[in-house]
Design a protein around this motif. Structure first.
Motif, PDB file in Angstrom:
ATOM      1  N   ASN A  13      15.384  43.114   9.558  1.00  0.00           N
ATOM      2  CA  ASN A  13      14.367  43.139   8.499  1.00  0.00           C
ATOM      3  C   ASN A  13      14.977  42.769   7.149  1.00  0.00           C
ATOM      4  OD1 ASN A  13      12.291  43.863  10.210  1.00  0.00           O
ATOM      5  ND2 ASN A  13      12.419  46.028   9.736  1.00  0.00           N
ATOM      6  N   GLU A  14      16.162  43.304   6.860  1.00  0.00           N
ATOM      7  CA  GLU A  14      16.827  42.984   5.600  1.00  0.00           C
ATOM      8  C   GLU A  14      17.220  41.513   5.560  1.00  0.00           C
ATOM      9  OE1 GLU A  14      19.951  45.716   4.526  1.00  0.00           O
ATOM     10  OE2 GLU A  14      18.660  47.449   4.914  1.00  0.00           O
TER      11      GLU A  14
ATOM     12  N   ARG B  69      17.423  46.682  14.119  1.00  0.00           N
ATOM     13  CA  ARG B  69      16.079  46.309  13.656  1.00  0.00           C
ATOM     14  C   ARG B  69      16.027  46.310  12.128  1.00  0.00           C
ATOM     15  NH1 ARG B  69      10.323  49.346  14.971  1.00  0.00           N
ATOM     16  NH2 ARG B  69       9.077  47.985  13.649  1.00  0.00           N
ATOM     17  N   ARG B  70      16.600  47.332  11.517  1.00  0.00           N
ATOM     18  CA  ARG B  70      16.627  47.423  10.055  1.00  0.00           C
ATOM     19  C   ARG B  70      17.424  46.266   9.452  1.00  0.00           C
ATOM     20  NH1 ARG B  70      19.240  52.173   9.112  1.00  0.00           N
ATOM     21  NH2 ARG B  70      21.137  51.090   8.583  1.00  0.00           N
ATOM     22  N   GLU B  71      18.566  45.943  10.040  1.00  0.00           N
ATOM     23  CA  GLU B  71      19.380  44.827   9.541  1.00  0.00           C
ATOM     24  C   GLU B  71      18.631  43.502   9.660  1.00  0.00           C
ATOM     25  OE1 GLU B  71      22.312  44.686   7.836  1.00  0.00           O
ATOM     26  OE2 GLU B  71      22.009  46.851   7.795  1.00  0.00           O
TER      27      GLU B  71
ATOM     28  N   TYR C 220      12.267  38.641  16.347  1.00  0.00           N
ATOM     29  CA  TYR C 220      13.109  38.119  15.272  1.00  0.00           C
ATOM     30  C   TYR C 220      14.090  37.078  15.818  1.00  0.00           C
ATOM     31  CZ  TYR C 220      16.820  37.519  11.951  1.00  0.00           C
ATOM     32  OH  TYR C 220      17.749  36.945  11.115  1.00  0.00           O
TER      33      TYR C 220
ATOM     34  N   VAL D 130      10.646  48.670  19.097  1.00  0.00           N
ATOM     35  CA  VAL D 130      11.954  48.246  18.588  1.00  0.00           C
ATOM     36  C   VAL D 130      12.453  47.040  19.386  1.00  0.00           C
ATOM     37  CG1 VAL D 130      14.368  48.929  18.261  1.00  0.00           C
ATOM     38  CG2 VAL D 130      12.538  50.546  17.736  1.00  0.00           C
TER      39      VAL D 130
ATOM     40  N   HIS E 215      10.413  43.979  18.439  1.00  0.00           N
ATOM     41  CA  HIS E 215      10.740  43.494  17.097  1.00  0.00           C
ATOM     42  C   HIS E 215      12.043  42.684  17.119  1.00  0.00           C
ATOM     43  CE1 HIS E 215      10.630  43.586  12.682  1.00  0.00           C
ATOM     44  NE2 HIS E 215      11.943  43.687  12.777  1.00  0.00           N
TER      45      HIS E 215
ATOM     46  N   CYS F 150      19.778  54.662  18.428  1.00  0.00           N
ATOM     47  CA  CYS F 150      20.150  54.608  17.021  1.00  0.00           C
ATOM     48  C   CYS F 150      20.647  53.211  16.652  1.00  0.00           C
ATOM     49  CB  CYS F 150      21.221  55.653  16.725  1.00  0.00           C
ATOM     50  SG  CYS F 150      21.691  55.700  14.983  1.00  0.00           S
TER      51      CYS F 150
ATOM     52  N   SER G 115      17.811  50.745  16.515  1.00  0.00           N
ATOM     53  CA  SER G 115      17.025  50.949  15.285  1.00  0.00           C
ATOM     54  C   SER G 115      17.758  50.399  14.063  1.00  0.00           C
ATOM     55  CB  SER G 115      16.714  52.429  15.080  1.00  0.00           C
ATOM     56  OG  SER G 115      15.851  52.879  16.090  1.00  0.00           O
ATOM     57  N   CYS G 116      19.055  50.583  14.019  1.00  0.00           N
ATOM     58  CA  CYS G 116      19.844  50.041  12.910  1.00  0.00           C
ATOM     59  C   CYS G 116      19.832  48.514  12.939  1.00  0.00           C
ATOM     60  CB  CYS G 116      21.277  50.559  12.965  1.00  0.00           C
ATOM     61  SG  CYS G 116      21.402  52.299  12.542  1.00  0.00           S
TER      62      CYS G 116
END
Length: 168
Positions: A158-159, A154-156, A14, A7, A10, A148, A151-152
């Motif tokens: 990616n989006e 990381r998801r943002e 980015y 994480v 990543h 958490c 991880s959130c």
């Protein structure tokens, strides 16, 4: 303290590739988010800094949070304001914020929880809430909230990459 390396890597990759910057405002996580960012490869290229503003007065003084918002209960509105304010104060693309209670108290109605927010270029892109069992140890709660939120993020990210790809 160890954080999930994939994480961290990543997020680092980015932010480095996109040449974007980030700052953190935290309360409930007591510096854990700042510690995590300082552990990322190449952090000096994208991590501008952070503030641990534990008290209401410091949220007002250090982050410039409106007194009415800061004096209200721990809330989504407060966390959103913290994420936007830290990004503004540190002149970053991204702002992260977390506030809540890592141990049950009268103010938390006996609950253990965190609100968290992620802002990007002056707009909140994610704002949510995590609640843990009241018997969760405070150190475990802070660690969980930190992991958490990372991880959130990381998801943002990616989006965000997906959005950039679709625009081109």
């Amino acid at each position: 303290m160890e954080f999930p390396q994939p994480v961290l890597e990543h997020i680092s990759r980015y932010l480095t590739v996109q040449r974007e910057t980030i700052a953190v405002a935290e309360s409930v996580t007591s510096g854990f988010l700042q510690l995590a960012f300082s552990q990322m490869p190449g952090a000096e290229q994208f991590y501008n800094g952070g503030i641990t503003a534990y008290s209401t007065d410091e949220k007002i003084k250090q982050l410039g949070i409106d007194q009415k918002i800061a004096n209200s209960t721990v809330s989504k509105e407060l966390t959103n304001a913290m994420a936007l304010a830290v990004a503004h104060r540190f002149a970053t693309d991204w702002g992260l914020a977390a506030t809540g209670y890592a141990s049950p108290s009268a103010e938390s109605d006996g609950s253990v929880f965190s609100f968290y927010s992620i802002a990007y270029r002056g707009r909140v892109v994610l704002s949510d809430f995590i609640e843990l069992h009241p018997l969760t140890k405070p150190l475990d709660a802070k660690n969980y909230f930190t992991e958490c939120l990372l991880s959130c993020l990381r998801r943002e990210l990616n989006e965000h990459i997906l959005e950039l790809t679709l625009e081109n």
